[in-house]
Design an enzyme around this catalytic site. Sequence first.
Site, mmCIF file in Angstrom:
data_model
loop_
_atom_site.group_PDB
_atom_site.id
_atom_site.type_symbol
_atom_site.label_atom_id
_atom_site.label_comp_id
_atom_site.label_asym_id
_atom_site.label_seq_id
_atom_site.Cartn_x
_atom_site.Cartn_y
_atom_site.Cartn_z
ATOM 1 N N TRP A 1 0.821 -1.212 0.000
ATOM 2 C CA TRP A 1 0.000 0.000 0.000
ATOM 3 C C TRP A 1 0.856 1.264 0.000
ATOM 4 O O TRP A 1 0.351 2.362 -0.227
ATOM 5 C CB TRP A 1 -0.946 0.019 1.195
ATOM 6 C CG TRP A 1 -0.262 0.154 2.541
ATOM 7 C CD1 TRP A 1 0.391 -0.826 3.223
ATOM 8 C CD2 TRP A 1 -0.184 1.328 3.356
ATOM 9 N NE1 TRP A 1 0.884 -0.345 4.420
ATOM 10 C CE2 TRP A 1 0.538 0.978 4.525
ATOM 11 C CE3 TRP A 1 -0.654 2.635 3.225
ATOM 12 C CZ2 TRP A 1 0.808 1.895 5.548
ATOM 13 C CZ3 TRP A 1 -0.386 3.538 4.246
ATOM 14 C CH2 TRP A 1 0.336 3.171 5.385
ATOM 15 N N ASP A 2 2.146 1.105 0.233
ATOM 16 C CA ASP A 2 3.068 2.246 0.203
ATOM 17 C C ASP A 2 2.929 3.035 -1.098
ATOM 18 O O ASP A 2 3.076 4.257 -1.120
ATOM 19 C CB ASP A 2 4.522 1.772 0.320
ATOM 20 C CG ASP A 2 4.771 0.847 1.494
ATOM 21 O OD1 ASP A 2 3.798 0.397 2.125
ATOM 22 O OD2 ASP A 2 5.940 0.563 1.776
ATOM 23 N N GLU B 1 1.983 -0.892 13.008
ATOM 24 C CA GLU B 1 2.046 -2.346 13.122
ATOM 25 C C GLU B 1 2.562 -2.819 14.475
ATOM 26 O O GLU B 1 2.729 -4.020 14.689
ATOM 27 C CB GLU B 1 2.889 -2.916 11.982
ATOM 28 C CG GLU B 1 2.214 -2.746 10.631
ATOM 29 C CD GLU B 1 3.096 -3.086 9.449
ATOM 30 O OE1 GLU B 1 2.572 -3.175 8.336
ATOM 31 O OE2 GLU B 1 4.322 -3.242 9.644
ATOM 32 N N LYS C 1 4.892 2.733 15.816
ATOM 33 C CA LYS C 1 5.904 2.508 14.776
ATOM 34 C C LYS C 1 5.933 3.653 13.770
ATOM 35 O O LYS C 1 6.995 4.101 13.349
ATOM 36 C CB LYS C 1 5.608 1.187 14.057
ATOM 37 C CG LYS C 1 6.604 0.829 12.966
ATOM 38 C CD LYS C 1 6.185 -0.450 12.262
ATOM 39 C CE LYS C 1 7.183 -0.814 11.169
ATOM 40 N NZ LYS C 1 6.748 -2.007 10.400
ATOM 41 N N GLN C 2 4.774 4.103 13.361
ATOM 42 C CA GLN C 2 4.667 5.149 12.338
ATOM 43 C C GLN C 2 3.325 5.850 12.498
ATOM 44 O O GLN C 2 2.488 5.435 13.295
ATOM 45 C CB GLN C 2 4.748 4.530 10.949
ATOM 46 C CG GLN C 2 3.587 3.623 10.604
ATOM 47 C CD GLN C 2 3.813 2.799 9.355
ATOM 48 O OE1 GLN C 2 4.415 1.752 9.403
ATOM 49 N NE2 GLN C 2 3.329 3.293 8.228
#
Length: 756
Positions: free
Chosen positions: A358-359, A487, A592-593
């Site tokens: 999906w990046d 994640e 994480k992000q």
Amino acid sequence: MKRIFEVQPWNVITHTFDPKDKRLQESMTSLGNGYMGMRGDFEEGYSGDSLQGIYLGGVWYPDKTRVGWWKNGYPKYFGKVVNAVNFIKLPIEINGQAIDLAKDKFSDFTLDLDMKQGVLNRSFTVERGDVKVALTFQRFLSVAQQELSVQKVTVKNLSADSVDVTIKPSIDADVKNEEANYDERFWDVLAAEQGQDSGSIVAKTTPNPFGTPQFTSGMEMRTVTDLKNVAVTQPNDKEVVNAYTGSLAPQAETSLEKRVIVVTSRDYDTQDKLTAAMHQLSDQVAKSTYEDLLSAHTAVWAKRWEKSDVVINGDDESQQGIRFNLFQLFSTYYGEDSRLNIGPKGFTGEKYGGATYWDTEAFAVPVYLGITNPEVTRNLLMYRYKQLDGAYVNAKEQGLDGALFPMVTFDGIECHNEWEITFEEIHRNGDIAFAIYNYTRYTGDTSYVLHEGAKVLTEISKFWADRVHFSKRNNQYMIHGVTGPDEYENNVDNNWYTNMLAQWTLKYTLEILDQVDHDTAKKLAISADEKAKWQDIVDRMYLPYDKDLNIFVQHDGFLDKDIEPVSAIPEGQRPINQNWSWDKILRSPYIKQGDVLQGIWDFIDDYTPEQKKANFDFYEPLTVHESSLSPAIHSVLAADLHYEDKAVELYNRTARLDLDNYNNDTVDGLHITAMTGGWIAVVQGFAGMRVRNDQLHYAPFLPKQWQSYSFRQVFRGRLIEVSVHADGPHFKLISGEPLTIDVAGEKVELTSAVTE
């Protein structure tokens, strides 16, 4: 932080070689042309630790994944990129002894990736007692002819006496993936030919038990040299070798050019057609000089840089970083082939299998919209449309309606084997819908969204309508058992980002259905009852929110954790994914992000300054940025909030993520999709670029560390140059029709194109 390359605006260069850094150097000096790519391996051979890797776009292999915890609906296999037949192999012997920098004494070492021209240069001098020989290597993968790899080696005798030189250009099918099961090989040789100054191999991937395609590749080399050709016995049935030898007098030099044509069954449906095309292309290339081939290649790179270069004055680290980002991004994908997409590692390593994530939709699409022609991004959207059949299978495997686009794929079928990702990170469906919206908003082109895009949106919406459940107790729709972009949080209920995207996708799809023509609407066949159900979900979707903190809550239960900032993590325990157990990570509050902040970035104009500030101030201190995708969006949001120091800090982290090996994981390949981050941080962050109601808006500022910066941007048939200096921003219309833009609330007319 150890830095193994010098800081130069156009080059990734070093004059030292430490075997401990070999894999890191290989990653950072990777080359690609969208069709194929390779790590910065030593073509003459290296017996020390190395990750040899050459990869072909769209060529992959299904790996075994069935294990004891297999459950219904799990993917049948894990797709992996195949290490291609080694066509750059070029062993060199001096007085009968092979050159090997793992064993030889050497000096004057230089390794130089020239990003402006797309060329990798390397040189060193081997010293063996009285024997002293200088070698210079140059190679490139042509962006003027995608099937072409070109190498040149020059050998100069610096000894007092003559030396014997032997060069053995070859093609070797005896290769493996480092992560292969049981040391298995993936290539069976179908045919091999040996000529006086040429050689070729046609090989096919070994059979697999999953019914996925086998791929055939053909590689033909031609050599040009003044050395004498000597016939040799083939070392094995998987390699063709041309050996050239000669004696070099003191101060004399010789060179050899190796040109390889690479073709695959993706373009030719029979072995005969593939072989004929390989020979024909090789014959054509043989008519050109090395200088001609190099000139054609560098001319294409010059055109790319003319449109996309970001110039930063006063900070060479920032300048090198963003050019490295763009160079590796373009080396991986430039939109020529709608069958291809952008792997997170591109052509630089085996990790992530070389597949599509999906990046692409979330991070690559915004950049390609701004620096390439619209067709490049449209091809990325067509990639998903063409894989709808696989998305239907993925949804059906979960017992759901509509289409579930895969987390990881080569052909549309899910091939990721971690349950918390495969089953649960379903926000990817919304990210793909958002990319359609993003393309349409930016380009003004509705031809996709009202036809192929409408089909993608309706099938995604069917999935969301089936995946949500209605809570009678709360009188709201919810989505349980998901993993958001963060994640480090698995199997959670009501991830805000996932719920928000599901709601938005349904709303956007309903808007598009009101715009499609009669024939398209008939084909889509969405009933009034379905539309009413979708609207009900939009109206009653549950979005976690805390009124006291004025924040969107990442998921149910998140605020019950022991909320401590990242600064509380003991020194030496980061990155936590390399130091903590997974259980400890899941119990922690660390992110994480961007998750909530990812959603705010997507729809940055839809939130008030107070909402953006409250959410950023709460979530960013909890974010470890251990995803390569994380720093860029945080940099944009920091810039939007006028947190300029934080914006610059996170820009540097994204622009130099691999150059400075921030997350200690660059040895296994670069983070290609994260290389969109430098451009995003500069253009959306520092320059404040937005598209609102079909108009470009800017709100630029100049970081204190920089003297100025400038970039060019494609927008609806125009090429615009934006430059920001100490005296303020300046705008030029380079080409295209006049345009009115908004700069910090003031209308600026760009009325005449600049003649260049």
